[in-house]
Scaffold this active site. Sequence first.
Site, PDB file in Angstrom:
ATOM      1  N   HIS A  46       3.187  -9.444 -10.483  1.00  0.00           N
ATOM      2  CA  HIS A  46       4.517  -9.960 -10.182  1.00  0.00           C
ATOM      3  C   HIS A  46       4.537 -11.477  -9.999  1.00  0.00           C
ATOM      4  CE1 HIS A  46       6.223  -6.002  -9.914  1.00  0.00           C
ATOM      5  NE2 HIS A  46       5.381  -5.636  -8.966  1.00  0.00           N
ATOM      6  N   GLU A 146       1.890   4.680  -6.160  1.00  0.00           N
ATOM      7  CA  GLU A 146       3.267   4.199  -6.007  1.00  0.00           C
ATOM      8  C   GLU A 146       4.274   5.026  -6.805  1.00  0.00           C
ATOM      9  OE1 GLU A 146       3.404   0.097  -7.198  1.00  0.00           O
ATOM     10  OE2 GLU A 146       1.838   0.370  -8.690  1.00  0.00           O
ATOM     11  N   ASP A 172       8.210   0.966  -5.146  1.00  0.00           N
ATOM     12  CA  ASP A 172       8.200   1.818  -6.339  1.00  0.00           C
ATOM     13  C   ASP A 172       8.105   3.293  -5.962  1.00  0.00           C
ATOM     14  OD1 ASP A 172       8.473  -0.088  -8.401  1.00  0.00           O
ATOM     15  OD2 ASP A 172       6.378  -0.651  -8.184  1.00  0.00           O
TER      16      ASP A 172
END
Length: 201
Positions: A46, A146, A172
Amino acid sequence: MQTNRALHRMRAGQPALGAALEFGAPLAAEFLAQCGYDFILVDNQHGIWDDQTSMQAYRGAYLGNSVPIVRVQCNDFYTIGRALDRGALGIIVPMVNTAEDARAAAYAMRYPPRGGRSMGLVGVGFMIDDYVQLAETELFLAVQIESAQAVENAEAILSVDGVDGCWVGPADLALSMGVDLNTPAGRRAHFLGGGGCGDGA
């Protein structure tokens, strides 16, 4: 030989404290490492990083007497190998949903015969003289749990040889379970548990 302090602390049942970097500033890795963190996490999934700035951040972590760990973009053989070749001593792999996914990540981490990693040290060879020996004992692999599927398969995932631990991706995971984080009820379910998650999840 260089040792992975974060890995050894976790194996001894002790907490390993780290700082995460997302904004592509390699010098911040050295500054934070000097604060005494056990590891510096370079977030390639990210964060705003490329191969070169990531390698500079790994070097900064070494200079600050910490351990460079990277969260890679995806569970990909070549992506994992490139991060290791450039100096990461730990890899965090996102979206690992099955034992097969975990085995693929572990295979990418290790040299033959234990895995399939290709030999080609571009960066780490200049930092660590005995790297090939170190790679057998000091590399750390964490997989991210996740999704609802990953939770169902967690025991099988964490039983895979070469997986050292896991991270939970709460945002998530919530999405995969149908928890709407844009509503008060969804936020309560996410942070406090129950109250709309269903089945006590």
